[in-house]
Design a protein around this motif. Structure first.
Motif, PDB file in Angstrom:
ATOM      1  N   PRO A   1      -8.869   2.021  -3.630  1.00 63.11           N
ATOM      2  CA  PRO A   1      -8.155   0.741  -3.618  1.00 63.11           C
ATOM      3  C   PRO A   1      -6.730   0.811  -4.167  1.00 63.11           C
ATOM      4  CG  PRO A   1     -10.372   0.453  -4.452  1.00 63.11           C
ATOM      5  CD  PRO A   1     -10.157   1.931  -4.308  1.00 63.11           C
ATOM      6  N   ASP A   2      -6.473   1.700  -5.123  1.00 66.85           N
ATOM      7  CA  ASP A   2      -5.123   1.774  -5.670  1.00 66.85           C
ATOM      8  C   ASP A   2      -4.126   2.362  -4.665  1.00 66.85           C
ATOM      9  OD1 ASP A   2      -6.518   4.246  -6.050  1.00 66.85           O
ATOM     10  OD2 ASP A   2      -4.985   4.894  -7.484  1.00 66.85           O
TER      11      ASP A   2
ATOM     12  N   GLU B   1      -0.898  -4.474   0.719  1.00 68.17           N
ATOM     13  CA  GLU B   1      -0.497  -5.067   2.000  1.00 68.17           C
ATOM     14  C   GLU B   1       0.323  -4.070   2.802  1.00 68.17           C
ATOM     15  OE1 GLU B   1       2.802  -8.324   2.859  1.00 68.17           O
ATOM     16  OE2 GLU B   1       0.992  -9.206   1.966  1.00 68.17           O
TER      17      GLU B   1
ATOM     18  N   ARG C   1     -10.640   6.361   0.543  1.00 71.22           N
ATOM     19  CA  ARG C   1      -9.869   5.122   0.675  1.00 71.22           C
ATOM     20  C   ARG C   1      -9.808   4.379  -0.662  1.00 71.22           C
ATOM     21  NH1 ARG C   1     -10.776   2.579   6.600  1.00 71.22           N
ATOM     22  NH2 ARG C   1      -8.844   1.618   6.020  1.00 71.22           N
TER      23      ARG C   1
ATOM     24  N   SER D   1       0.833  -1.209   0.000  1.00 71.19           N
ATOM     25  CA  SER D   1       0.000   0.000   0.000  1.00 71.19           C
ATOM     26  C   SER D   1       0.860   1.248   0.000  1.00 71.19           C
ATOM     27  CB  SER D   1      -0.897   0.027   1.246  1.00 71.19           C
ATOM     28  OG  SER D   1      -1.893  -0.955   1.155  1.00 71.19           O
TER      29      SER D   1
ATOM     30  N   GLY E   1      -5.364  -0.494  -1.107  1.00 68.38           N
ATOM     31  CA  GLY E   1      -5.739  -1.883  -1.357  1.00 68.38           C
ATOM     32  C   GLY E   1      -4.635  -2.905  -1.236  1.00 68.38           C
TER      33      GLY E   1
END
Length: 158
Positions: free
Chosen positions: A131-132, A137, A129, A3, A135
Motif C-alpha cells: 500500500p505504501d 492516486e 503490491r 502512488s 496505495g
C-alpha cells in the motif's frame, strides 16, 4: 497522496449489438476478453533496439518510480489476436488498475482460484503490491499534446 508505482491493465473487448460482452475460451479460462495487456509503470523502460511500434520491449532491469507532478509515457502491449468482428458489433478499450474480471466466475475442479477472465494468473499478491507504493492516486493524462493511441491492424473483407 500520489502512488510511487501503478499497474495499468488494458482489455480489448467486443460487444454484441445488444451491448452484451462477447467472451472467448482462453488457454485456461472460459471467459476471456479478446485481448489484454498490462504493465507495471515502474518497469516502463524500453529497449530501443528491440522496440517495435506493434510490440514494445520492456527490459525490466531496474525500477523507475513515478514522481508526483511528472508525466510519464507508457507503451503497453496488448497481446496479438486475430478475430473477425461481425457487422453491428463494437469494440472497446478498457483501462483499469487491476485485472479484468468477468461477471459470473467459473470454478474449475483442478484450480484453486475462480476463473474471472484471467485464469489463475492474477496480480493480487500483497507482497508485490504494498500500500505504501501502490496505495495512492494515479492520474492518466490525455490530450493537450499528450495524445494516446491504440494500434490496430484492420484487414478489410474482400
Amino acid at each position: 497522496m500520489h502512488s510511487a508505482d501503478a499497474y495499468l491493465f488494458l482489455m480489448f473487448r467486443v460487444f454484441d449489438p445488444s451491448g452484451e460482452e462477447v467472451v472467448f475460451q482462453g488457454a485456461l479460462d472460459p471467459h476471456t476478453p479478446v485481448a489484454q495487456g498490462w504493465l507495471r509503470a515502474s518497469h516502463r523502460w524500453l529497449d530501443p533496439a528491440r522496440f517495435r511500434p506493434y510490440r514494445p520491449y520492456h527490459t525490466h532491469v531496474e525500477a523507475q518510480p513515478l514522481v508526483p507532478g511528472e508525466v510519464f509515457e507508457l507503451d503497453i502491449e496488448i497481446w496479438p489476436t486475430s478475430i473477425v468482428i461481425p457487422a453491428g458489433y463494437s469494440y472497446r478499450l478498457t483501462v483499469r488498475g487491476n485485472d479484468y474480471e468477468y461477471n459470473g466466475p467459473t470454478t474449475l475442479s483442478n484450480m484453486n482460484n475462480p476463473m474471472k477472465g484471467c485464469g489463475p494468473f492474477v496480480h493480487d499478491e500483497p507482497l508485490d503490491r504494498p500500500p505504501d507504493v501502490f496505495g495512492g492516486e494515479t492520474t492518466l493524462h490525455f490530450g493537450g499534446g499528450l495524445e494516446s493511441h491504440l494500434l490496430l491492424s484492420i484487414i478489410p473483407r474482400k
